[in-house]
Write a protein that holds these residues in place. Structure first.
Motif, PDB file in Angstrom:
ATOM      1  N   GLY A 162     -11.578 -14.230 -14.568  1.00  0.00           N
ATOM      2  CA  GLY A 162     -10.299 -14.661 -14.015  1.00  0.00           C
ATOM      3  C   GLY A 162      -9.450 -13.443 -13.668  1.00  0.00           C
ATOM      4  O   GLY A 162      -8.787 -13.396 -12.629  1.00  0.00           O
ATOM      5  N   ALA A 163      -9.482 -12.444 -14.555  1.00  0.00           N
ATOM      6  CA  ALA A 163      -8.709 -11.222 -14.315  1.00  0.00           C
ATOM      7  C   ALA A 163      -9.261 -10.483 -13.092  1.00  0.00           C
ATOM      8  O   ALA A 163      -8.499 -10.044 -12.223  1.00  0.00           O
ATOM      9  CB  ALA A 163      -8.762 -10.325 -15.556  1.00  0.00           C
ATOM     10  N   VAL A 164     -10.579 -10.379 -13.000  1.00  0.00           N
ATOM     11  CA  VAL A 164     -11.188  -9.693 -11.850  1.00  0.00           C
ATOM     12  C   VAL A 164     -10.792 -10.416 -10.552  1.00  0.00           C
ATOM     13  O   VAL A 164     -10.435  -9.780  -9.562  1.00  0.00           O
ATOM     14  CB  VAL A 164     -12.731  -9.617 -12.011  1.00  0.00           C
ATOM     15  N   ALA A 165     -10.812 -11.737 -10.600  1.00  0.00           N
ATOM     16  CA  ALA A 165     -10.464 -12.518  -9.399  1.00  0.00           C
ATOM     17  C   ALA A 165      -8.995 -12.350  -9.017  1.00  0.00           C
ATOM     18  O   ALA A 165      -8.614 -12.626  -7.886  1.00  0.00           O
ATOM     19  CB  ALA A 165     -10.780 -13.996  -9.628  1.00  0.00           C
ATOM     20  N   GLN A 166      -8.181 -11.888  -9.979  1.00  0.00           N
ATOM     21  CA  GLN A 166      -6.752 -11.646  -9.662  1.00  0.00           C
ATOM     22  C   GLN A 166      -6.483 -10.179  -9.345  1.00  0.00           C
ATOM     23  O   GLN A 166      -5.337  -9.737  -9.358  1.00  0.00           O
ATOM     24  CB  GLN A 166      -5.887 -12.058 -10.843  1.00  0.00           C
ATOM     25  N   TRP A 270     -24.821 -17.734 -14.331  1.00  0.00           N
ATOM     26  CA  TRP A 270     -23.418 -17.279 -14.346  1.00  0.00           C
ATOM     27  C   TRP A 270     -22.676 -17.594 -13.044  1.00  0.00           C
ATOM     28  O   TRP A 270     -21.463 -17.733 -13.039  1.00  0.00           O
ATOM     29  CB  TRP A 270     -23.333 -15.777 -14.641  1.00  0.00           C
ATOM     30  N   VAL A 271     -23.420 -17.741 -11.948  1.00  0.00           N
ATOM     31  CA  VAL A 271     -22.756 -17.939 -10.649  1.00  0.00           C
ATOM     32  C   VAL A 271     -21.870 -19.196 -10.682  1.00  0.00           C
ATOM     33  O   VAL A 271     -20.703 -19.165 -10.279  1.00  0.00           O
ATOM     34  CB  VAL A 271     -23.801 -18.012  -9.510  1.00  0.00           C
ATOM     35  N   THR A 272     -22.420 -20.288 -11.205  1.00  0.00           N
ATOM     36  CA  THR A 272     -21.658 -21.540 -11.275  1.00  0.00           C
ATOM     37  C   THR A 272     -20.421 -21.360 -12.157  1.00  0.00           C
ATOM     38  O   THR A 272     -19.316 -21.779 -11.805  1.00  0.00           O
ATOM     39  CB  THR A 272     -22.544 -22.661 -11.886  1.00  0.00           C
ATOM     40  N   HIS A 273     -20.628 -20.729 -13.326  1.00  0.00           N
ATOM     41  CA  HIS A 273     -19.492 -20.538 -14.246  1.00  0.00           C
ATOM     42  C   HIS A 273     -18.393 -19.696 -13.600  1.00  0.00           C
ATOM     43  O   HIS A 273     -17.218 -19.992 -13.732  1.00  0.00           O
ATOM     44  CB  HIS A 273     -19.941 -19.816 -15.525  1.00  0.00           C
ATOM     45  N   VAL A 274     -18.794 -18.635 -12.898  1.00  0.00           N
ATOM     46  CA  VAL A 274     -17.807 -17.741 -12.285  1.00  0.00           C
ATOM     47  C   VAL A 274     -17.022 -18.500 -11.222  1.00  0.00           C
ATOM     48  O   VAL A 274     -15.786 -18.423 -11.164  1.00  0.00           O
ATOM     49  CB  VAL A 274     -18.497 -16.485 -11.687  1.00  0.00           C
ATOM     50  N   GLU A 275     -17.734 -19.270 -10.399  1.00  0.00           N
ATOM     51  CA  GLU A 275     -17.043 -19.983  -9.318  1.00  0.00           C
ATOM     52  C   GLU A 275     -16.116 -21.056  -9.883  1.00  0.00           C
ATOM     53  O   GLU A 275     -15.010 -21.250  -9.409  1.00  0.00           O
ATOM     54  CB  GLU A 275     -18.054 -20.549  -8.324  1.00  0.00           C
ATOM     55  N   ARG A 276     -16.567 -21.726 -10.950  1.00  0.00           N
ATOM     56  CA  ARG A 276     -15.704 -22.762 -11.552  1.00  0.00           C
ATOM     57  C   ARG A 276     -14.479 -22.145 -12.200  1.00  0.00           C
ATOM     58  O   ARG A 276     -13.379 -22.684 -12.102  1.00  0.00           O
ATOM     59  CB  ARG A 276     -16.477 -23.526 -12.634  1.00  0.00           C
ATOM     60  N   ILE A 280     -13.091 -19.160  -6.713  1.00  0.00           N
ATOM     61  CA  ILE A 280     -13.440 -18.461  -5.468  1.00  0.00           C
ATOM     62  C   ILE A 280     -14.940 -18.195  -5.403  1.00  0.00           C
ATOM     63  O   ILE A 280     -15.637 -18.224  -6.420  1.00  0.00           O
ATOM     64  CB  ILE A 280     -12.653 -17.141  -5.265  1.00  0.00           C
ATOM     65  N   SER A 281     -15.404 -17.915  -4.187  1.00  0.00           N
ATOM     66  CA  SER A 281     -16.834 -17.735  -3.994  1.00  0.00           C
ATOM     67  C   SER A 281     -17.324 -16.463  -4.699  1.00  0.00           C
ATOM     68  O   SER A 281     -16.668 -15.427  -4.662  1.00  0.00           O
ATOM     69  CB  SER A 281     -17.107 -17.636  -2.488  1.00  0.00           C
ATOM     70  N   VAL A 282     -18.501 -16.553  -5.285  1.00  0.00           N
ATOM     71  CA  VAL A 282     -19.053 -15.414  -6.012  1.00  0.00           C
ATOM     72  C   VAL A 282     -19.273 -14.215  -5.087  1.00  0.00           C
ATOM     73  O   VAL A 282     -19.177 -13.065  -5.508  1.00  0.00           O
ATOM     74  CB  VAL A 282     -20.348 -15.830  -6.749  1.00  0.00           C
TER      75      VAL A 282
END
Ligand SMILES: Nc1ncnc2c1ncn2[C@@H]1O[C@H](COP(=O)(O)OP(=O)(O)O)[C@@H](O)[C@H]1O
Ligand SMILES: Cc1cn([C@H]2C[C@H](O)[C@@H](COP(=O)(O)OP(=O)(O)O)O2)c(=O)[nH]c1=O
Length: 336
Positions: A162-166, A270-276, A280-282
């Motif tokens: 979440g932090a990386v995505a922000q 992990w891809v599904t978890h990251v996107e959920r 945002i798209s992996v």
């Protein structure tokens, strides 16, 4: 050694390495003026060796679909290699040089309940029958899942991803690579090979950058024994030698077979978890045209702490710029 709170400014935490946990560790102090000195040395080396000119606030995270995307940097090595010192210093220097000031230090095992249980097991404070590599493998993974997808590692961010995505640059003091190197080395029955532990760890994403601090096991043990009164169960020379071999092997494995892009879908739960978690798209977080983790190895032979920090920090920042994760912008007027 791990500082208790990431709310404290990082540089203070670096200094607190000198005082923290006096009952367990007596860590030689780093100079109080470390941050400006380090910032100057890193900027100088980046300019001279890589032709990269940076100033405070002159770097910005790359953008995807209009939003800033950060990175995950994992610092790895034997106990005593300096993972804590380096992670704290890196987060501090990155915070200085990035325009949004978004860089955080975090660590594994965490201070959450599963991490606390792990520490108790490693210190021999609980039922000794819990000290099994298979139990530890799964506990470390459970702690990591919580860290990556739930822990509030930065204000308003859910989990490391979440932090990386922000737009945060997240520096983690150990990650899944410790799991692979340590638990496979502890496992005398060879029930869990490195490949097995790597596969179990596919529930969490790769680091963008894996910085491996390479130190001779004898030197690592010397540092641990001179700074700590109580040693963890894992801190003995024979095990440290095995762990170092495992790390060397792991770096080769990861170069030959990177975690991303993965060869088979079975390697990417992990891809599904990251996107959920991030919404945002992996591909925004892990561009497909690159391979992750990007590996940097620093061999510490005869390096002082300061030299190790300058070398490590310079190489990480150079790599982030080279791979386009950090982009150079005009900085403010305060050069270093
Ligand atoms: N390159 C180095 N040379 C000498 N001492 C070092 C070096 N790197 C770290 N140290 C010292 O080793 C000790 C352990 O460092 P620390 O960062 O807590 O390691 P880790 O977290 O990897 O166990 C500290 O006293 C630190 O000052
Ligand atoms: C993250 C992780 C750490 N470890 C080990 C590495 C270290 O020996 C230990 C954590 O200790 P360490 O990081 O040295 O913390 P502190 O400085 O507070 O003692 O846990 C594993 O065995 N597996 C893992 O997955």
């Amino acid at each position: 050694m791990k500082p208790a709170s990431r709310e404290t400014p990082v540089i203070e935490n670096v200094i607190r390495l000198a005082y923290k946990r006096g009952e367990e560790k007596r860590v030689p102090s780093l100079p109080l003026e470390l941050e400006p000195v380090l910032a100057k040395s890193v900027a100088k080396r980046l300019r001279e060796q890589y032709g990269i000119t940076i100033e405070p606030g002159s770097l910005v995270p790359r953008k995807c679909n209009g939003r800033e995307i950060g990175v995950l940097i994992a610092i790895e090595g034997l106990d005593g290699a300096g993972t804590t010192t380096t992670s704290l210093a890196l987060a501090s220097i990155l915070r200085l040089f990035v325009k949004n000031g978004k860089a955080v230090y975090t660590k594994e095992p965490t201070d959450n309940p599963i991490g606390v249980l792990i520490k108790s097991i490693l210190r021999g404070h609980v039922d000794k029958s819990l000290m099994r590599p298979d139990i530890l493998t799964h506990l470390f993974i459970a702690d990591r899942i919580h860290h990556v997808y739930e822990e509030n590692v930065a204000p308003g961010a859910r989990g490391v991803v979440g932090a990386v995505a922000q737009g945060y640059l997240v520096v983690t003091d150990r990650y899944k690579y410790s799991n692979i190197a340590y638990q496979s080395s502890m496992d005398e029955t060879n029930t869990y090979t490195m490949e097995d532990i790597m596969a179990l760890n596919a529930v969490t994403p790769p680091a963008h950058i894996l910085l491996y601090l390479d130190v001779e096991p004898e030197e690592a043990l010397r540092r641990i024994t001179t700074t700590r009164k109580v040693l963890e169960t894992t801190e003995n020379l024979e095990l440290l030698r095995k762990v170092r071999n495992a790390y060397q092997k792991l770096l080769v494995m990861l170069k030959e077979n990177p975690e991303w892009p993965a060869a088979s879908p079975g390697e990417t739960p992990w891809v599904t978890h990251v996107e959920r978690t991030t919404g945002i798209s992996v591909e925004c977080i892990y561009p497909r045209d690159a391979q992750y983790p990007v590996i940097i190895k620093v061999y510490e032979r005869d390096m002082s702490v300061e030299e190790m920090l300058v070398e490590s920090l310079t190489r990480v920042i150079a790599k982030l710029v080279e791979t386009g994760h950090l982009v150079q912008e005009n900085g403010n007027e305060h050069g270093v």
